[in-house]
Enzyme design. Sequence first.
Site, PDB file in Angstrom:
ATOM      1  N   TRP A  61       1.123  -1.282  -0.036  1.00  0.00           N
ATOM      2  CA  TRP A  61       0.133   0.081   0.033  1.00  0.00           C
ATOM      3  C   TRP A  61       0.882   1.334   0.012  1.00  0.00           C
ATOM      4  O   TRP A  61       2.188   1.184   0.126  1.00  0.00           O
ATOM      5  CB  TRP A  61      -0.858   0.034   1.049  1.00  0.00           C
ATOM      6  N   ASN A  62       0.356   2.253  -0.356  1.00  0.00           N
ATOM      7  CA  ASN A  62       0.847   3.566  -0.439  1.00  0.00           C
ATOM      8  C   ASN A  62       0.024   4.938   0.168  1.00  0.00           C
ATOM      9  O   ASN A  62      -0.937   4.685   0.167  1.00  0.00           O
ATOM     10  CB  ASN A  62       1.073   3.988  -1.921  1.00  0.00           C
ATOM     11  N   HIS A  73     -10.584  15.278 -13.205  1.00  0.00           N
ATOM     12  CA  HIS A  73     -11.216  15.739 -12.186  1.00  0.00           C
ATOM     13  C   HIS A  73     -12.462  16.491 -12.226  1.00  0.00           C
ATOM     14  O   HIS A  73     -12.670  16.877 -13.250  1.00  0.00           O
ATOM     15  CB  HIS A  73      -9.973  16.592 -11.417  1.00  0.00           C
ATOM     16  N   ASP A  75     -14.708  19.573 -10.810  1.00  0.00           N
ATOM     17  CA  ASP A  75     -14.791  20.970 -10.193  1.00  0.00           C
ATOM     18  C   ASP A  75     -16.034  21.046  -9.528  1.00  0.00           C
ATOM     19  O   ASP A  75     -17.341  20.922 -10.091  1.00  0.00           O
ATOM     20  CB  ASP A  75     -14.428  22.045 -11.139  1.00  0.00           C
ATOM     21  N   HIS A  79     -15.381  25.682  -5.566  1.00  0.00           N
ATOM     22  CA  HIS A  79     -13.974  25.905  -6.305  1.00  0.00           C
ATOM     23  C   HIS A  79     -13.722  27.219  -6.590  1.00  0.00           C
ATOM     24  O   HIS A  79     -12.661  27.891  -6.687  1.00  0.00           O
ATOM     25  CB  HIS A  79     -13.886  24.856  -7.396  1.00  0.00           C
ATOM     26  N   HIS A 203     -15.046  28.749 -15.479  1.00  0.00           N
ATOM     27  CA  HIS A 203     -15.198  28.777 -14.036  1.00  0.00           C
ATOM     28  C   HIS A 203     -16.174  29.697 -13.400  1.00  0.00           C
ATOM     29  O   HIS A 203     -16.896  29.327 -12.407  1.00  0.00           O
ATOM     30  CB  HIS A 203     -13.724  28.722 -13.286  1.00  0.00           C
TER      31      HIS A 203
END
Length: 253
Positions: A61-62, A73, A75, A79, A203
Amino acid sequence: MSVLQSFVTSIRSGAIEVIDLTAPLSSETPILQLPEPFGNTIPFSLEEISRYDDRGPAWYWNDIHTGEHTGTHFDAPVHWVTGREGHDVAQVPVSRLLAPAVVLDFTAEAGKDPDFLLQIEHVREWERANGALPEGGWLLYRTGWDRRADNAADFLNQGSWPGISIECADYLASQTAILGLGVETVGTDAGAAHSFDPPFPCHSFFLGNDKYGLTQLRNLERLPVTGAVIVAPPLPIVGGSGSPVRVLALVER
């Protein structure tokens, strides 16, 4: 057989194809670079905790190190300053995370001009040919930019990539009933949008109108112009402005 069982059977039989629209997330994933004095997100990285060794003999695992707006991704309204009173990414209603989508393809235009901007008349021409934009659905804006995504320099292109005009962003956000905007580029705005008035209008207008953004999409050429359904569930980060997301398209075949 229930509706849900029938749906699963349709996927397994190939009657409904599941298409991954997500870019792989790694240290090579291109990220937006803002000029000073603005802050920047960090590149994605993994920090190993254990890998079948003395630190953990049976497991690997990390820890992950990344920004909310890295790679493909989502938004959320909060944001942007225009949506500061809106939902954070954990508050987005789950009913809005599965929605119809249409694809507006301007690959040819963006191929000739990397600073190509979608205009209101382009959208109206598309609607005359294909019908109205979907109420409560995604507008996916295809420019062919995902072809550059494996090379950060080509992808970021010295700050030059296609987007949407100020007037068109305002029109789509305030005059249509779409849920949000999905793009293949590093952000929902054009590379030159820092110089627009207002700056970064996608945006500003979309998030200010309780709508969403999806970025760094791939494989839009595999979708029909209309008829796909998008599944885009971000991580429910409490107080978060966005999240990496696995975006899937469901397409009847």
